[in-house]
Design a protein around this motif. Structure first.
Motif, PDB file in Angstrom:
ATOM      1  N   PHE B 119       0.700  -1.302   0.120  1.00  0.00           N
ATOM      2  CA  PHE B 119      -0.053  -0.126   0.112  1.00  0.00           C
ATOM      3  C   PHE B 119       0.829   1.325  -0.033  1.00  0.00           C
ATOM      4  O   PHE B 119       0.731   2.247  -0.653  1.00  0.00           O
ATOM      5  CB  PHE B 119      -1.088  -0.039   1.325  1.00  0.00           C
ATOM      6  CG  PHE B 119      -1.713   1.212   1.390  1.00  0.00           C
ATOM      7  CD1 PHE B 119      -2.906   1.562   0.476  1.00  0.00           C
ATOM      8  CD2 PHE B 119      -1.325   2.132   2.263  1.00  0.00           C
ATOM      9  CE1 PHE B 119      -3.551   2.437   0.647  1.00  0.00           C
ATOM     10  CE2 PHE B 119      -2.007   3.448   2.284  1.00  0.00           C
ATOM     11  CZ  PHE B 119      -3.257   3.708   1.333  1.00  0.00           C
ATOM     12  N   ILE B 120       1.999   1.182   0.767  1.00  0.00           N
ATOM     13  CA  ILE B 120       2.828   2.305   0.810  1.00  0.00           C
ATOM     14  C   ILE B 120       3.472   2.463  -0.370  1.00  0.00           C
ATOM     15  O   ILE B 120       3.696   3.643  -0.918  1.00  0.00           O
ATOM     16  CB  ILE B 120       3.748   2.349   1.982  1.00  0.00           C
ATOM     17  CG1 ILE B 120       3.168   2.309   3.218  1.00  0.00           C
ATOM     18  CG2 ILE B 120       5.060   3.169   1.953  1.00  0.00           C
ATOM     19  CD1 ILE B 120       4.082   2.607   4.670  1.00  0.00           C
ATOM     20  N   ASN B 121       3.707   1.291  -1.145  1.00  0.00           N
ATOM     21  CA  ASN B 121       4.377   1.600  -2.427  1.00  0.00           C
ATOM     22  C   ASN B 121       3.624   2.349  -3.425  1.00  0.00           C
ATOM     23  O   ASN B 121       3.920   3.237  -4.078  1.00  0.00           O
ATOM     24  CB  ASN B 121       4.923  -0.219  -2.801  1.00  0.00           C
ATOM     25  CG  ASN B 121       5.955   0.003  -3.720  1.00  0.00           C
ATOM     26  OD1 ASN B 121       6.695   0.887  -3.745  1.00  0.00           O
ATOM     27  ND2 ASN B 121       6.100  -1.299  -4.320  1.00  0.00           N
ATOM     28  N   MET B 122       2.356   1.850  -3.464  1.00  0.00           N
ATOM     29  CA  MET B 122       1.389   2.420  -4.223  1.00  0.00           C
ATOM     30  C   MET B 122       1.310   3.937  -3.990  1.00  0.00           C
ATOM     31  O   MET B 122       1.200   4.720  -4.802  1.00  0.00           O
ATOM     32  CB  MET B 122      -0.135   1.471  -4.052  1.00  0.00           C
ATOM     33  CG  MET B 122      -1.233   2.297  -5.059  1.00  0.00           C
ATOM     34  SD  MET B 122      -2.814   1.689  -4.635  1.00  0.00           S
ATOM     35  CE  MET B 122      -3.080   2.550  -3.147  1.00  0.00           C
ATOM     36  N   LEU B 123       1.167   4.233  -2.698  1.00  0.00           N
ATOM     37  CA  LEU B 123       0.977   5.674  -2.309  1.00  0.00           C
ATOM     38  C   LEU B 123       2.198   6.267  -2.875  1.00  0.00           C
ATOM     39  O   LEU B 123       2.247   7.566  -3.469  1.00  0.00           O
ATOM     40  CB  LEU B 123       1.002   5.612  -0.853  1.00  0.00           C
ATOM     41  CG  LEU B 123       0.247   6.934  -0.131  1.00  0.00           C
ATOM     42  CD1 LEU B 123      -1.205   6.973  -0.603  1.00  0.00           C
ATOM     43  CD2 LEU B 123       0.212   6.684   1.375  1.00  0.00           C
ATOM     44  N   SER B 124       3.400   5.874  -2.790  1.00  0.00           N
ATOM     45  CA  SER B 124       4.682   6.474  -3.197  1.00  0.00           C
ATOM     46  C   SER B 124       4.523   6.925  -4.760  1.00  0.00           C
ATOM     47  O   SER B 124       4.911   7.743  -5.196  1.00  0.00           O
ATOM     48  CB  SER B 124       5.973   5.647  -2.710  1.00  0.00           C
ATOM     49  OG  SER B 124       7.106   6.009  -3.489  1.00  0.00           O
ATOM     50  N   TYR B 125       3.957   5.615  -5.454  1.00  0.00           N
ATOM     51  CA  TYR B 125       3.934   6.271  -6.953  1.00  0.00           C
ATOM     52  C   TYR B 125       2.826   7.258  -7.212  1.00  0.00           C
ATOM     53  O   TYR B 125       3.007   8.165  -7.891  1.00  0.00           O
ATOM     54  CB  TYR B 125       3.622   4.806  -7.613  1.00  0.00           C
ATOM     55  CG  TYR B 125       3.134   5.114  -9.019  1.00  0.00           C
ATOM     56  CD1 TYR B 125       4.073   5.666  -9.944  1.00  0.00           C
ATOM     57  CD2 TYR B 125       1.727   5.577  -9.278  1.00  0.00           C
ATOM     58  CE1 TYR B 125       3.688   6.095 -11.255  1.00  0.00           C
ATOM     59  CE2 TYR B 125       1.445   5.876 -10.681  1.00  0.00           C
ATOM     60  CZ  TYR B 125       2.363   6.281 -11.549  1.00  0.00           C
ATOM     61  OH  TYR B 125       2.141   6.767 -12.831  1.00  0.00           O
ATOM     62  N   TRP B 126       1.718   7.121  -6.596  1.00  0.00           N
ATOM     63  CA  TRP B 126       0.495   8.175  -6.842  1.00  0.00           C
ATOM     64  C   TRP B 126       0.980   9.627  -6.308  1.00  0.00           C
ATOM     65  O   TRP B 126       0.670  10.633  -6.882  1.00  0.00           O
ATOM     66  CB  TRP B 126      -0.750   7.841  -6.332  1.00  0.00           C
ATOM     67  CG  TRP B 126      -1.147   6.575  -7.348  1.00  0.00           C
ATOM     68  CD1 TRP B 126      -1.312   5.194  -7.194  1.00  0.00           C
ATOM     69  CD2 TRP B 126      -1.640   6.712  -8.649  1.00  0.00           C
ATOM     70  NE1 TRP B 126      -1.570   4.648  -8.403  1.00  0.00           N
ATOM     71  CE2 TRP B 126      -2.105   5.698  -9.248  1.00  0.00           C
ATOM     72  CE3 TRP B 126      -1.811   8.082  -9.503  1.00  0.00           C
ATOM     73  CZ2 TRP B 126      -2.386   5.385 -10.549  1.00  0.00           C
ATOM     74  CZ3 TRP B 126      -2.228   7.918 -10.876  1.00  0.00           C
ATOM     75  CH2 TRP B 126      -2.557   6.688 -11.407  1.00  0.00           C
TER      76      TRP B 126
END
Lengths: 341, 586
Positions: B119-126
């Protein structure tokens, strides 16, 4: 029109590249190999390009030295600049030497050890002696370089000896021009602050300071005497600027809210430099070397280096800040203090 | 499966994916789109520099009122330079490079199902995506985009009176960078936690591929230094919007005295470069890690001096935190401080030299396969040498005096950091495309792309050293106002021509990449005969990376051409033989 054509050309180019790609793929399949595989022959061709590139690269380098070398900065026109040039020559020599050795090894190894299925690479994972060698030798060379560099740096940054004869000049920067202020007969600059800027007093000189009376403010060009140390004090009224005088190997930022300084002793007059460079229009320049706004590229001032006599003659012609005011040289310390109150 | 949940699947597979492989591709394409825009900007201002004051149709078309009647305006020249630098340094080479390869390779090479927190990874991209959008939007606001250089030194960046771009454009720049920093921090923390905690059985730290070491050091540098940029940016926001005086003092502008008192722009420079210098290595280390891996694999030889390579990266990372002052030798900083920074800066040459000689020794007596990835890796070693060496001049406070802020600096950092990092990124894409897309990139186009890029990039940046040694300052709209620089008209034209060739050469790459992503020939599981774990995963992406158990690791990653072995490679999953010693284990 030209742009439209260019775009059509680009689009056609892309289409052509895609078709090329398909041709590569199909021909590879026809030859019975995978289209992404590098065959031994293709690999050998790449390897052969390595020394070809290297030679072209070196030739380009040498061509540049021959072609543009003569237009680099001439010999330094300041005392410390001679040490600067020596250090630069040594460092540059070292760099170019290491450059040629390592690049040659790189391209040579790439050329020599191209893939062959009849050969196996040598399993060679580590060697502490070699590691020590290429940690030790650079360390030694760098120690020498650092010591030499710091020695030069310390000498360059040494302020002018107040006791000795010297000229004191303030370089004042604003978007987008330079002003020079000479300290005058008392060789002391009057106090100044942007808070005092008003009307014709563009530099914010404090007119109540008795040292300010004999200050001389010049624009367009400023003169300095050959062989006499010049102490510069830099100020800026708006954004960061940088006073860059490349011929003297001199540079210092101008920082709003602070004073900075730099000093050098000019060694070659403008006239002598004109003869040395064979360019009758040659002029030393001061230019801005810190991005300061739209007209940053045109913020300059000429510098004239001349004999002490000529310099004094020129300076005498310049107007004092307050010609009617008292001169600090003609009154004693007590009176100065009183006048400054 | 209902239609509704299918739609939802699509959304969560391709858009809000938490799978590291998908996020990696998202970073790659966002980074490359930003990089393409950054490159376009550089060709625009190179047109102005090569042929100053000329009117160009292409300006009328793309730049609108930034170019009056097709002639680029001086302040908008600075806007282009500023945005080019910002986009290339942060969006292409920090977000794009580290985001792509840390995400792709960390779980695959250490043997993890995914990142520690998807989830943090996705957040990082967005957040990265959002910051990219804000940065691009800033190009279209009144006054234009930020124009104070990518280093945004105040007061120029603080006061709209000083340059039009310091209005709304600068505000958006600061907002964008704040979001970017949040993205970078989330990403970096995730990388560190994943590397430290999720290694598969047998994957000791000393058995990690050098790529992973590089990503680890990069992430640590990011976590330590980006927050400082955030605080620098916040203080600048305060000065700009709330009337504080952290960076401003004694300013008279536009005919009036401004009320700021007591601040110092030098404080900003310290804070900025406290990030700014580690940033150079945040950009460079992943590229060095990628090429270490590729040089070893394609030479069919173990990387020479694995431990020295790790040690030198660690030394470079550590030293990079204590050298920021070499950007400030001529700010009026105490000369003693300058001396200290000269000392620490020049020390970096030692681990750098170790790396170069280890690369060279790895090539020596190798059996080199010239894939495009390998060619770009060799290119990186070449640019790392050429650009690194001139650092000995700029890092020496005494010598810096006369070349500071000249084209010598532009040549230096574009070669050592720009080209090296971009080459590392290209090498990574060519090498790991089979893992990203399950398809292979075309070899011939890749080779053509390499030689054109390599030759023209040197053509662009090598002559700049001569400009610098002649005293030509950087960030000048034109050099034509000084008789002193009149002899370099042909140099400026030549550089611009090479820049245009280099830009067109990238079309070869773009076509190749897009074609490969959709239509390229299917990859095999281990096309390069590599040892690392990513080559044991199936070609088709699956969630969790390995269909069954995660494989166990028994040896280091560099057993290429080991005597006695049947093949010229031994994957990390193969147990040690009875007489075998593990090079990485001791």
């Amino acid at each position: 029109m030209g742009v439209t054509l260019t775009f059509i050309a680009i689009v056609l180019g892309i289409v052509a590249v895609v078709y090329l790609l398909r041709v590569f793929e199909l021909s590879a399949i026809a030859q019975g190999k995978k289209p992404w595989e590098v065959t031994e022959e293709e690999g050998k061709n790449q390897a052969r390009l390595m020394p070809v590139f290297m030679i072209a690269f070196y030739a380009f380098f040498i061509w540049q030295i021959v072609h543009w070398g003569p237009y680099l900065l001439p010999e330094s026109a300041s005392k410390h600049g001679e040490d600067y040039d020596t250090l630069m020559t040594i460092t540059m020599g070292l760099i170019i030497f290491v450059f040629f050795v390592t690049q040659t090894l790189l391209f040579y190894f790439a050329y020599k050890y191209a893939y062959s299925k009849n050969r196996r690479a040598t399993y060679y994972a580590h060697n502490n002696k070699l590691e020590l060698l290429w940690t030790g030798v650079p360390s030694l060379v760098l120690t020498i370089l650092i010591l030499f560099g710091l020695n030069t740096w310390n000498e360059i940054m040494q302020p002018v000896n107040e006791e000795e004869e010297h000229v004191l000049i303030e370089l004042y920067a604003k978007q987008f021009d330079w002003t020079a202020r000479y300290a005058g007969k008392d060789n002391k600059l009057g106090r100044a602050s942007v808070k005092n800027i008003a009307g014709t007093n563009a530099l914010g000189v404090d007119s109540t300071d008795i040292h300010a009376n004999d200050d001389k403010i010049v624009k367009g060009e400023f003169h300095i005497p050959v062989g006499v140390p010049v102490q510069f004090v830099m100020r800026s009224q708006d954004v960061l600027h940088s006073a860059y005088m490349p011929h003297f190997r001199a540079q210092m930022n101008c920082v709003p809210g602070a004073k900075t300084q730099f000093n050098f002793t000019p060694t070659i007059t403008t006239e002598e430099m004109r003869q040395k460079t064979g360019n009758p229009d040659f002029n030393y320049i001061l230019l801005c070397n810190k991005i300061c706004g739209a007209a940053h590229y045109n913020m300059q001032m000429d510098i004239i280096v001349e004999s002490k006599e000529d310099y004094e003659k020129w300076l005498a012609e310049q107007k004092e800040f307050n010609p009617n005011g008292k001169n600090a040289n003609n009154i004693n310390e007590k009176e100065i203090k009183l006048a400054q109150r | 499966m209902t239609a509704h949940s299918h739609k939802k699947d699509w959304l969560f597979t391709y858009v809000f994916s938490t799978d590291h492989k998908m996020i990696s591709k998202q970073f790659l394409f966002t980074g490359f789109i930003m990089g393409f825009i950054g490159m376009l900007m550089s060709t625009f201002f190179r047109l102005q520099l090569g042929w100053p004051g000329e009117s160009f149709e292409v300006f009328k078309m793309f730049l609108g009122d930034w170019a009056t009647e097709g002639v680029l305006n001086p302040d908008k020249y600075l806007a282009l330079v500023t945005m080019h630098g910002t986009i290339m340094v942060f969006f292409l080479l920090t977000g794009g490079l580290s985001g792509t390869f840390s995400n792709l390779l960390i779980p695959l090479q250490i043997g993890a199902r995914d990142m520690a927190s998807g989830f943090i990874n996705m957040l990082s991209y967005w957040l990265f995506f959002l910051s990219s959008v804000v940065m691009l939007v800033s190009l279209f606001v009144e006054g234009g985009s930020a124009s104070a250089g990518w280093t945004i030194y105040p007061p120029l960046s603080a006061l709209p009176q000083a340059i039009p771009g310091s209005g709304l454009g600068m505000t958006l720049w600061l907002i964008s960078m704040t979001i970017f920093i949040a993205s970078s921090l989330l990403g970096s923390l995730n990388y560190i936690v994943t590397i430290l905690n999720l290694r598969t059985k047998g994957m000791k730290m000393t058995r990690m591929p050098l790529t992973i070491w590089a990503f680890l050091f990069t992430a640590i540098l990011g976590v330590l230094s980006f927050p400082v940029l955030l605080s620098a940016a916040l203080l600048l926001v305060f000065d700009r919007s709330f009337g504080t005086s952290f960076y401003l003092s004694d300013i008279f502008m536009g005919g009036e005295l401004l009320p700021y008192e007591g601040g110092s722009p030098i404080l900003f420079e310290h804070l900025f470069w406290f990030l700014g210098h580690p940033e150079v290595y945040i950009v460079l280390l992943p590229a060095l890690g990628i090429t270490s891996e590729i040089v070893s694999t394609m030479s069919r030889k173990p990387i020479f001096g694995y431990r020295a390579m790790v040690g030198s990266m660690m030394a470079i990372g550590f030293l990079s935190m204590i050298v920021w002052g070499h950007h400030m030798f001529v700010t009026g900083m105490n000369p003693f401080l300058g001396a200290v920074f000269t000392f620490t800066t020049l020390l970096i040459a030692i681990p750098s030299a170790v790396k170069v000689f280890n690369y060279l020794t790895t090539l020596w007596k190798g059996n080199i396969k010239f894939t495009p990835a390998m060619l770009f890796s060799i290119g990186l070693v070449s640019t790392f040498i050429s650009g690194g060496l001139t650092g000995l001049i700029l890092g020496d406070s005494a010598l810096d005096i006369n070349v500071h802020d000249t084209y010598f600096v532009v040549g230096h950092f574009h070669i050592v950091m720009g080209l090296s990092a971009v080459f590392g990124m290209f090498a990574g894409v060519y090498h790991w495309a089979p893992k990203m897309f399950g398809r292979m990139m075309n070899n011939q186009l890749g080779v053509a792309h390499f030689w054109l890029t390599f030759a023209s990039a040197y053509g662009v940046f090598f002559p700049m050293h001569f400009l610098g040694l002649a005293g030509v300052p950087r960030r000048y709209y034109t050099n034509s106002n000084f008789p002193l620089f009149d002899n370099f008209v042909d140099l400026n034209e030549l550089v611009s021509i090479f820049a245009i060739i280099a830009a067109f050469a990238q079309l070869l790459f773009i076509v190749n990449l897009i074609y490969t992503a959709f239509r390229g020939p299917k990859a095999t599981r281990n096309p390069w005969h590599g040892n690392t774990l990513e080559w044991t995963t199936p070609v088709e992406h699956i969630h969790g990376n390995w269909p069954g158990e995660i494989p166990e690791v028994h040896r280091w990653a560099y057993d290429y051409s080991k005597p006695g072995a049947e093949n010229d490679y031994i994957p990390q999953t193969v147990p040690l033989g009875p007489d075998e010693e593990d090079e990485g284990g001791h």
